[in-house]
Design a protein around this motif. Structure first.
Motif, mmCIF file in Angstrom:
data_model
loop_
_atom_site.group_PDB
_atom_site.id
_atom_site.type_symbol
_atom_site.label_atom_id
_atom_site.label_comp_id
_atom_site.label_asym_id
_atom_site.label_seq_id
_atom_site.Cartn_x
_atom_site.Cartn_y
_atom_site.Cartn_z
ATOM 1 N N CYS A 267 41.131 39.109 45.610
ATOM 2 C CA CYS A 267 42.490 38.614 45.342
ATOM 3 C C CYS A 267 42.423 37.383 44.446
ATOM 4 O O CYS A 267 41.381 36.749 44.296
ATOM 5 N N TYR A 268 43.560 37.057 43.859
ATOM 6 C CA TYR A 268 43.626 35.927 42.925
ATOM 7 C C TYR A 268 43.263 34.606 43.585
ATOM 8 O O TYR A 268 42.581 33.781 42.986
ATOM 9 N N PHE B 178 40.431 31.687 42.278
ATOM 10 C CA PHE B 178 40.641 30.262 42.044
ATOM 11 C C PHE B 178 39.805 29.410 42.989
ATOM 12 O O PHE B 178 39.265 28.382 42.582
ATOM 13 N N ASN B 179 39.664 29.845 44.224
ATOM 14 C CA ASN B 179 38.823 29.113 45.172
ATOM 15 C C ASN B 179 37.372 29.075 44.701
ATOM 16 O O ASN B 179 36.691 28.070 44.862
ATOM 17 N N ALA B 180 36.890 30.168 44.123
ATOM 18 C CA ALA B 180 35.505 30.228 43.643
ATOM 19 C C ALA B 180 35.259 29.210 42.535
ATOM 20 O O ALA B 180 34.210 28.571 42.490
ATOM 21 N N VAL B 181 36.222 29.045 41.645
ATOM 22 C CA VAL B 181 36.075 28.044 40.580
ATOM 23 C C VAL B 181 36.146 26.633 41.168
ATOM 24 O O VAL B 181 35.366 25.758 40.801
ATOM 25 N N GLU B 182 37.058 26.434 42.086
ATOM 26 C CA GLU B 182 37.205 25.114 42.726
ATOM 27 C C GLU B 182 35.928 24.693 43.449
ATOM 28 O O GLU B 182 35.565 23.522 43.448
ATOM 29 N N THR B 183 35.256 25.640 44.089
ATOM 30 C CA THR B 183 34.066 25.320 44.880
ATOM 31 C C THR B 183 32.763 25.499 44.095
ATOM 32 O O THR B 183 31.680 25.445 44.676
ATOM 33 N N LEU C 236 37.005 31.865 35.686
ATOM 34 C CA LEU C 236 37.572 33.126 36.142
ATOM 35 C C LEU C 236 38.311 33.766 34.985
ATOM 36 O O LEU C 236 38.782 33.080 34.076
ATOM 37 N N ALA C 237 38.355 35.066 34.985
ATOM 38 C CA ALA C 237 39.128 35.818 33.997
ATOM 39 C C ALA C 237 40.153 36.621 34.782
ATOM 40 O O ALA C 237 39.794 37.384 35.680
ATOM 41 N N ALA C 238 41.415 36.398 34.477
ATOM 42 C CA ALA C 238 42.473 37.045 35.254
ATOM 43 C C ALA C 238 43.710 37.237 34.402
ATOM 44 O O ALA C 238 43.814 36.736 33.284
ATOM 45 N N SER C 239 44.656 37.937 34.979
ATOM 46 C CA SER C 239 45.926 38.231 34.342
ATOM 47 C C SER C 239 46.714 36.951 34.092
ATOM 48 O O SER C 239 46.869 36.116 34.983
ATOM 49 N N MET C 240 47.232 36.794 32.885
ATOM 50 C CA MET C 240 48.057 35.630 32.554
ATOM 51 C C MET C 240 49.283 35.549 33.452
ATOM 52 O O MET C 240 49.748 34.460 33.779
#
Length: 181
Positions: free
Chosen positions: A149-150, A154-159, A165-169
């Motif tokens: 999930c989205y 974001f949590n992975a980048v934060e930690t 991350l590459a995700a839908s705009m």
């Protein structure tokens, strides 16, 4: 009819914490289509799904239909009929503001994507093209890790579990935080 609903898509589809009901644009469209086809002669049962469970639940006949951002599956072993899409989106790469320059010059970059997205294929192609123009010592290795999930992205980048991350705009702004760019 049993309908699988993604709940990580912001105002497109979510579960209202106060009422426990599924709500959002996709729910409204779905209910209107079903009302026009069946008038009021059908019972709708919503079930929460995510990018990891949607195909398996469809394949096992646990749900009849999926709502939510859905990338067409090209696998011949899972035959699925897709409706015409009503929205086209693009992908962006997000990282921590304090990591921007590090990512440009790192030997290896770990990028998180959503399960069943095409982002990893596009990223691989992009980095192949970039690396062709670089000297051997300047080439970058890319590792793609998929998340369900989205919020997990974001949590992975934060930690620091992922560099970017590459995700839908469409959904990036929903989870964007001040220290990300």
């Amino acid at each position: 009819i049993r309908i699988g609903v993604r709940t990580d898509l912001g105002s497109y589809s979510y579960k209202n914490e106060e009422t426990g009901e599924f709500e959002g644009f996709e729910i409204d469209v779905c209910e209107e289509v079903l009302r026009r086809i069946f008038q009021d002669q059908i019972v709708i049962r919503y079930e929460e799904i995510n990018s990891t469970t949607k195909l398996s639940k469809l394949n096992r006949y646990e749900i009849d239909v999926c709502l939510g951002a859905f990338v067409p599956n090209s696998s011949p072993r899972i035959p699925i009929n897709y409706s015409e899409g009503f929205f086209v989106d693009s992908v962006a790469v997000v990282t921590r503001k304090d990591q921007r320059l590090n990512i440009l010059h790192a030997n290896k970059i770990i990028i998180g994507t959503l399960n069943d997205s095409y982002s990893d294929k596009y990223l691989a192609g992009y980095f192949e093209g970039v690396n062709e123009a670089r000297a051997e010592k300047d080439k970058q290795e890319i590792e793609v890790i998929q998340y369900s999930c989205y919020q997990d992205l974001f949590n992975a980048v934060e930690t620091f579990d992922a560099d970017a991350l590459a995700a839908s705009m469409l959904f990036i702004n929903q989870f964007m935080q001040d220290d990300l760019v």
